[in-house]
Write an enzyme that holds these catalytic residues in place. Structure first.
Site, short mmCIF file in Angstrom:
data_model
loop_
_atom_site.label_atom_id
_atom_site.label_comp_id
_atom_site.label_asym_id
_atom_site.label_seq_id
_atom_site.Cartn_x
_atom_site.Cartn_y
_atom_site.Cartn_z
N LYS A 64 25.04 -15.94 6.70
CA LYS A 64 25.48 -17.32 6.46
C LYS A 64 25.47 -17.66 4.98
O LYS A 64 26.32 -18.42 4.52
CB LYS A 64 24.64 -18.30 7.28
CG LYS A 64 24.85 -18.09 8.78
CD LYS A 64 24.65 -19.31 9.62
CE LYS A 64 25.16 -19.03 11.04
NZ LYS A 64 24.85 -20.03 12.02
N LYS A 69 31.69 -11.59 19.45
CA LYS A 69 31.07 -12.55 20.37
C LYS A 69 31.85 -13.87 20.38
O LYS A 69 32.31 -14.33 19.34
CB LYS A 69 29.65 -12.77 19.83
CG LYS A 69 28.77 -13.64 20.64
CD LYS A 69 27.42 -13.81 19.94
CE LYS A 69 27.40 -15.12 19.23
NZ LYS A 69 26.17 -15.83 19.11
N LYS A 88 31.02 -20.81 18.86
CA LYS A 88 31.42 -22.21 18.67
C LYS A 88 32.27 -22.35 17.43
O LYS A 88 33.12 -23.21 17.34
CB LYS A 88 30.17 -23.07 18.44
CG LYS A 88 29.37 -23.36 19.64
CD LYS A 88 28.25 -24.31 19.24
CE LYS A 88 26.90 -23.67 19.42
NZ LYS A 88 26.12 -23.50 18.22
P1 ATP Z 1 27.72 -20.52 16.04
O1 ATP Z 1 29.15 -20.18 16.23
O2 ATP Z 1 27.47 -21.92 15.56
O3 ATP Z 1 26.92 -19.47 15.33
P2 ATP Z 1 27.18 -19.70 18.73
O4 ATP Z 1 28.24 -20.16 19.65
O5 ATP Z 1 27.20 -18.25 18.32
O6 ATP Z 1 27.09 -20.62 17.48
P3 ATP Z 1 24.36 -20.26 18.97
O7 ATP Z 1 24.14 -21.70 18.71
O8 ATP Z 1 24.02 -19.29 17.88
O9 ATP Z 1 25.84 -20.04 19.47
O10 ATP Z 1 23.65 -19.78 20.27
C1 ATP Z 1 22.90 -20.53 21.16
C2 ATP Z 1 22.56 -19.62 22.32
O11 ATP Z 1 23.75 -19.45 23.11
C3 ATP Z 1 22.15 -18.22 21.88
O12 ATP Z 1 20.77 -18.06 21.82
C4 ATP Z 1 22.70 -17.34 22.98
O13 ATP Z 1 21.72 -17.20 24.00
C5 ATP Z 1 23.84 -18.12 23.56
N1 ATP Z 1 25.16 -17.61 23.18
C6 ATP Z 1 25.95 -18.01 22.17
N2 ATP Z 1 27.12 -17.36 22.17
C7 ATP Z 1 27.06 -16.50 23.21
C8 ATP Z 1 27.95 -15.52 23.75
N3 ATP Z 1 29.14 -15.31 23.24
N4 ATP Z 1 27.56 -14.83 24.82
C9 ATP Z 1 26.37 -15.03 25.37
N5 ATP Z 1 25.48 -15.92 24.93
C10 ATP Z 1 25.80 -16.65 23.86
#
Ligand code: ATP
Ligand code: LTN
Length: 336
Positions: free
Chosen positions: A117, A200, A203
């Site tokens: 980041k 992955k 968001k």
């Molecule tokens: P960002 O894009 O803001 O980094 P993100 O969508 O990757 O966010 P996080 O806020 O980092 O999500 O994750 C919150 C929780 O959601 C994580 O601990 C994980 O358990 C779950 N999660 C997020 N994205 C995934 C995914 N693609 N598949 C499975 N679990 C996920």
């Protein structure tokens, strides 16, 4: 002292940086729902972590409320669990400062999330991005948490939390902090981006067409699945290496219907990718639309959601304050 309740404490949170995705739902929230009765469960929206990146104030508030409403709509029972917003419990920042004095520059510099980041932040890297894991450690340690359900990208932060807790236990006594452990879900640990199935689903993806948001309309969900990347073959099989797109659709189905991958695959014998895409879309629509409707009702109606959040913050505060008192006594602050 610690462990005043019979069940072990479980705690997790998601940053309300944007709308929640199908990945957040299957990888986190659905797992929380499944295990909430087995533990003394704490779930929160971590809005203080969210501001390590710039947020539009109105949007942050909206995303925070909609995300906790989604937890409830998805089946988190706010009477049984402690459901709250991080910034409403001031003890998180209070303990975070203390942990700032026990975490080391070297170990924080090794955090992969910080490296990734900060590389994207240009020359003005917020200090909060660096100390982010210490606020997360405070979230965890405040509630005598035993288990932390998170995606595998967060295990390094939980490890750091353990290291700091053990360090402080060495100084102030072995029962200062409960040592937590990461809890990685087995099914659907990773939902992949629909357009780039080797990354992955997230968001903050650059192209929103690769992510399914809980708030997407049925038409959007169908459109996004229809355009999902597959491969140039025709066989429907689970092979994450050579068929990441098809495998992703199969595991999304399996995570929602609770069928095994073999059972899902068996339903597609002799069928084409088009069928798989459309039926996956239908399964996702059937799962998400009632959740998004209920969440929107809770947000629109306000009174019930406010009551739940107030109750959650009070219950969280009560536990957090006990921990703060214990730590302050041991550190040598004056406790009245
Ligand atoms: P960002 O894009 O803001 O980094 P993100 O969508 O990757 O966010 P996080 O806020 O980092 O999500 O994750 C919150 C929780 O959601 C994580 O601990 C994980 O358990 C779950 N999660 C997020 N994205 C995934 C995914 N693609 N598949 C499975 N679990 C996920
Ligand atoms: N850093 C986590 C979110 C998070 C969290 C927590 C998860 C903040 N505090 C405490 C579990 C426990 C993330 O980005 N997924």
């Amino acid at each position: 002292m610690t462990g005043t309740t019979e069940k072990k404490v479980i705690l997790s949170g998601i940053q309300p940086t944007n709308k929640l995705t199908l990945g957040n739902y299957l990888g986190a929230i659905k797992q929380w729902v499944r295990i909430q009765n087995d533990y003394d469960a704490y779930f929160m929206a971590v809005d203080q972590h969210a501001i390590t990146a710039r947020q539009d104030p109105a949007q942050l508030r909206k995303n925070t409320l909609f995300s906790v409403a989604c937890y409830i709509a998805a089946g988190i029972d706010p009477e049984r669990c402690v459901l709250f917003i991080q910034s409403q419990v001031h003890q998180h920042s209070q303990l975070a400062w203390t942990l700032n004095c026990f975490g080391y520059m070297g170990e924080l510099s090794r955090m992969i999330q910080f490296k990734e980041k900060s590389a994207k932040s240009g020359s003005n890297i917020p200090v909060g991005l660096f100390t982010y894991p210490l606020l997360m450690a405070a979230d965890i340690l405040l509630y005598d948490t035993a288990l932390v359900p998170v995606g595998d990208d967060q295990t390094q932060h939980v490890e750091l939390t353990r290291d700091i807790a053990e360090r402080m236990n060495g100084i102030y006594g072995p029962d200062t902090f409960v040592i937590p452990k990461a809890h990685i879900p087995k099914v659907a640990a990773r939902v992949m981006d629909l357009l780039t199935p080797t990354s992955k689903m997230s968001k903050s993806a650059v192209n929103e067409n690769g992510s399914i948001f809980i708030s997407d309309s049925a038409a959007d969900i169908e459109r996004k699945f229809k355009r999902a990347t597959t491969d140039s073959e025709t066989v429907i099989a689970f092979d994450t290496e050579n068929k990441p797109g098809v495998s992703n659709l199969l595991s999304i189905q399996s995570a929602i219907t609770s069928e095994s991958l073999e059972e899902v695959i068996a339903r597609y014998e002799g069928k084409q990718y088009g069928h798989l895409k459309l039926e996956t879309a239908q399964i996702v629509i059937k799962e998400l639309i009632p959740i998004q409707q209920r969440a929107q009702e809770l947000v629109d109606e306000k009174t019930e959601l406010n009551r739940i959040l107030k109750m959650g913050a009070e219950r969280a505060s009560e536990h957090a304050e006990r921990t703060i008192k214990r730590i302050h006594e041991r550190i040598g602050y004056v406790v009245i």
